[in-house]
Design a protein around this motif. Structure first.
Motif, PDB file in Angstrom:
ATOM      1  N   ILE A  21       8.342   7.625   6.759  1.00 35.11           N
ATOM      2  CA  ILE A  21       8.358   6.827   5.521  1.00 35.11           C
ATOM      3  C   ILE A  21       8.423   7.728   4.287  1.00 35.11           C
ATOM      4  N   PHE A  22       7.655   8.829   4.306  1.00 31.53           N
ATOM      5  CA  PHE A  22       7.608   9.716   3.139  1.00 31.53           C
ATOM      6  C   PHE A  22       8.324  11.027   3.475  1.00 31.53           C
ATOM      7  N   ARG A  23       9.643  10.931   3.677  1.00 27.71           N
ATOM      8  CA  ARG A  23      10.434  12.070   4.152  1.00 27.71           C
ATOM      9  C   ARG A  23      10.476  13.229   3.166  1.00 27.71           C
ATOM     10  N   GLU A  41       0.339   8.681  16.291  1.00 24.60           N
ATOM     11  CA  GLU A  41       1.343   7.656  15.980  1.00 24.60           C
ATOM     12  C   GLU A  41       1.531   7.575  14.460  1.00 24.60           C
ATOM     13  N   GLY A  42       0.417   7.609  13.717  1.00 28.13           N
ATOM     14  CA  GLY A  42       0.476   7.514  12.259  1.00 28.13           C
ATOM     15  C   GLY A  42       1.205   8.692  11.639  1.00 28.13           C
ATOM     16  N   TYR A  43       1.007   9.877  12.202  1.00 26.17           N
ATOM     17  CA  TYR A  43       1.661  11.080  11.698  1.00 26.17           C
ATOM     18  C   TYR A  43       3.176  10.918  11.707  1.00 26.17           C
ATOM     19  N   GLU A  44       3.692  10.423  12.836  1.00 22.82           N
ATOM     20  CA  GLU A  44       5.145  10.238  12.940  1.00 22.82           C
ATOM     21  C   GLU A  44       5.633   9.173  11.963  1.00 22.82           C
ATOM     22  N   GLU A  45       4.865   8.086  11.842  1.00 22.46           N
ATOM     23  CA  GLU A  45       5.265   6.989  10.944  1.00 22.46           C
ATOM     24  C   GLU A  45       5.259   7.451   9.489  1.00 22.46           C
ATOM     25  N   ILE A  46       4.219   8.160   9.088  1.00 20.45           N
ATOM     26  CA  ILE A  46       4.103   8.607   7.694  1.00 20.45           C
ATOM     27  C   ILE A  46       5.183   9.638   7.361  1.00 20.45           C
ATOM     28  N   VAL A  83       0.843  -1.197   0.000  1.00 23.48           N
ATOM     29  CA  VAL A  83       0.000   0.000   0.000  1.00 23.48           C
ATOM     30  C   VAL A  83       0.876   1.244   0.000  1.00 23.48           C
ATOM     31  N   TYR A  84       1.926   1.251   0.829  1.00 21.45           N
ATOM     32  CA  TYR A  84       2.818   2.409   0.882  1.00 21.45           C
ATOM     33  C   TYR A  84       3.529   2.622  -0.454  1.00 21.45           C
ATOM     34  N   TYR A 102      -5.016  11.176   1.436  1.00 20.46           N
ATOM     35  CA  TYR A 102      -5.615  11.219   2.775  1.00 20.46           C
ATOM     36  C   TYR A 102      -5.314   9.899   3.490  1.00 20.46           C
ATOM     37  N   ILE A 103      -4.994   9.967   4.771  1.00 21.06           N
ATOM     38  CA  ILE A 103      -4.906   8.751   5.584  1.00 21.06           C
ATOM     39  C   ILE A 103      -5.710   9.015   6.858  1.00 21.06           C
TER      40      ILE A 103
END
Length: 698
Positions: free
Chosen positions: A513-515, A505-510, A471-472, A486-487
């Motif tokens: 991953i998508f720096r 938590e998702g904000y930090e992970e995303i 998915v990513y 959108y997530i």
């Protein structure tokens, strides 16, 4: 003692003051009449017995088993003390457990004596043994089993069960109430309706629904009681609706003039669909009657509701009146303003925006132009209904996503004029027909059921945790093409007790991953100004990914966004998933909605997610949602819900009866507009004794 339907339930044998208080609090049963209309939620065939060895599945229903107790033992100490009976049906055994009244039960039931037990079996997986907690226990010749046929299973609460009140207790009390009330019970429907609709008589229906001899007569009794409930509900709604239409004066808009005609012939961005044309004609027909229009326009996301609303506003302008459009959020109001401004500015129409952020200088200009009539269309948030906002002549008020506005707020719009403006309500939340004709019974409902040509449906995919990296990778490909994402997360913060993904938590992970891309975050705990700023970053393409909770289900239009990822999709209702999905597919690019879920799902949950992947039709989704989880949530979003609680009818399952009752109520009012019938007026007063103003639902 004389007994009537209004007699306090405390006087019924076996109830008394203490239990009466409990019944009132737990089940709203205060009178004999309340007890008589506490209907069974299901029925048990007393001639049918189940073998223990045939028990199966995680969600076993309540069953009836015939057999004998082999042994009784008292186990545990203190609060964990319990009586355990080993019960055999002659082929297998199960445990029967009591946590209360242990001594009394131990003396009441004898080993090696035949009993019939009724309850809900539970499987303890560690031991592989079935058990039943606090079942009903009868002897084969007892009153409860002697009649045979079907026996009602009555709704209870945990508190009542803990107090020793069982379904059988309620059954016994109901029999006492029926014995007292049935002989003098009088008919509540006119003879002509009973005859024309082939209904069972009230007395027979009440007796049958509590003591059915067969499934066939039970169905007839339930139909009668459901019909009556829905008939009076429809009569109440339609009577008010007709009176309001007859009494509420409205502006006449006979002209279709230069604004409408020039826009239609020269500036239309794309051809109108047949559905859009039909709804515009319905609106115009309303506005030439001299009565106030109250019309609900339902249309799925992207069906072109805003364009229909614009044509309605142009009709108002052609007839020398002003119009306004009220939206629930500042960003949505701004987007409506920008869309409408681009469309109508070439016509010389003066359109302005009023929100909480509008500066004093601009407000002063708006105020002057509103009062002198040179401001034609005002778009805004609830700021439009502030007392200082005075129109010269407001002819039409358009309300977008109406369930976001309170009843009192909308009513204040009506007070802007001596003659109330026509009201056009828009919603992208598809409302099933049976619910719309009840909850919105006094509104005229239009449905835009076509999408404009060229609009691409959103592809919806179900993906599991194990496929997250795929998915990513797909998201990365969309970002490289210049699209936005959108997530959506179900929770704001991480919780040790919950497996839900959180937006923080998702904000930090995303971000990790998508720096190379800017990530914005929106959730309900943010201050309004911060929330608006974050959403604006995304709307203006300054942020590439928006991680959010469901606060974004209504209120942001970003045509460049092509992917909606919904985490823990199994935790959302169908209508909410559909609303979220509507945030994408607004531009020319192919769009996707990805439902992320755990692999192991309950069958109902999997079925719900499969509905989403199989259709993009909002009305199909709404009907499925209503069937799967009932109308409660949906009715809740439609303001005050119903004026009475439905005790036997269901808007979820009884659509045909709703339609039949609506027709019958309409025929009664056609023949007797003022409802002079003593029977109908008396019954209406009895059912709707608390004030309920249907006119506020508009």
């Amino acid at each position: 003692m004389y007994v009537a339907a209004t007699t306090d339930i405390m006087y019924l044998k076996g109830v008394g003051p203490t239990r009466a208080k409990m019944l009132a609090k737990e089940l709203s049963i205060q009178t004999y009449g309340d007890m008589a209309t506490h209907f069974p939620s299901s029925y048990l065939d007393r001639t049918s017995f189940q073998l223990i060895e045939d028990f199966s599945g995680d969600q076993m229903p309540s069953v009836q088993v015939k057999g004998r107790f082999v042994t009784f033992t008292v186990q545990g100490e203190g609060a964990k003390r319990r009586l355990v009976g080993l019960f055999s049906d002659g082929r297998s055994t199960m445990e029967v457990i009591w946590f209360r009244r242990i001594e009394g039960i131990r003396k009441a039931y004898l080993p090696n004596t035949e009993y019939i037990i009724f309850g809900k079996p539970t499987l303890f997986k560690a031991s592989g043994r079935w058990s039943m907690v606090h079942p009903e226990v009868d002897t084969p010749g007892s009153v409860a089993t002697a009649a045979g046929g079907l026996r009602g299973v009555y709704p209870l609460t945990e508190r009542l069960r803990n107090a020793g009140i069982t379904s059988r207790t309620i059954f016994t009390w109901v029999q006492g109430v029926l014995g007292a009330l049935l002989p003098s019970m009088t008919e509540t429907l006119p003879p002509e309706i009973i005859s024309r609709c082939r209904l069972m008589g009230l007395r027979e229906a009440m007796a049958t629904v509590h003591n059915p001899s067969s499934a066939k007569v039970l169905e007839q009794a339930r139909y009668r009681l459901k019909f009556e409930e829905l008939f009076y509900l429809q009569l109440n709604i339609q009577l008010y609706g007709r009176r309001r239409k007859a009494a509420t004066e409205g502006y006449r808009f006979p002209r279709i003039g230069r604004y409408f005609n020039r826009f239609y012939s020269e500036m239309l961005p794309f051809p109108l669909t047949g559905a859009q044309k039909r709804v515009i004609k319905e609106i115009h027909a309303d506005t030439i009657t001299g009565r106030q229009m109250n019309r609900l326009v339902q249309g799925d996301v992207g069906s072109g509701k805003t364009l229909v609303a614009l044509f309605a506003m142009l009709i108002a302008l052609d007839n020398g009146k002003q119009a306004c459009l009220m939206a629930p959020t500042e960003i949505l109001a701004t987007q409506h303003y920008e869309t409408l401004h681009d469309l109508v500015a070439p016509l010389g129409i003066n359109i302005r925006l009023l929100t909480g952020s509008t500066r004093r200088k601009e407000r002063d200009i708006i105020d002057t132009q509103l009062r002198d009539g040179s401001l034609h269309i005002l778009v805004g948030t609830h700021a439009l209904i502030e007392e200082g906002v005075v129109f010269r002549e407001l002819g039409l008020a358009v309300i977008d996503e109406q369930h976001r506005f309170g009843v009192a707020q909308r009513a204040r719009l009506w007070k802007k004029n001596f003659i109330p403006p026509h009201v056009l309500v828009m919603t992208a939340t598809p409302i099933p027909r049976t619910l719309a004709m009840t909850v919105y019974g006094d509104l005229d409902v239009s449905v835009i059921d076509e999408l404009p040509p060229g609009r691409k449906p959103v592809t919806t995919l179900l993906r599991y945790e194990e496929q997250r990296m795929d998915v990513y990778r797909s998201i990365g490909a969309q970002l490289r093409e210049g699209r936005q994402i959108y997530i959506v997360y179900p929770a704001i913060k991480e919780n040790d007790k919950s497996e839900l993904h959180s937006v923080e938590e998702g904000y930090e992970e995303i971000r990790e991953i998508f720096r190379d891309y800017k990530v914005a975050m929106v959730h309900g705990a943010l201050k309004p100004a911060e929330k608006e700023w974050q959403m604006k970053q995304f709307a203006e393409h300054k942020a590439h990914i928006l991680v959010a909770t469901t606060v974004i289900e209504v209120g942001v239009n970003v045509p460049n966004a092509s992917v909606m990822v919904i985490e823990n999709a199994e935790r959302f209702g169908l209508s909410q998933l559909h609303q979220l999905r509507g945030r994408v597919g607004r531009g020319a690019a192919k769009s996707y909605c990805i439902l992320m879920s755990k692999m192991k799902l309950a069958s109902e949950t999997r079925k719900r997610l499969e509905v989403m992947t199989s259709t993009t039709d909002g009305f199909v989704v709404a009907e499925a949602d209503l069937k799967m989880r009932g109308p409660g949530d949906m009715e809740g979003t439609l303001q005050s819900g119903l004026p009475v609680e439905l005790k036997v009818a269901s808007l979820t399952h009884d659509g045909d009866i709703v339609a039949a009752a609506r027709t019958a109520a309409g025929e009664v009012l056609d023949a007797d507009p003022d409802l002079t019938s003593g029977l109908l007026r008396t019954e209406m007063r009895r059912r709707f004794d608390r004030a309920f103003d249907w006119g506020r639902i508009s």
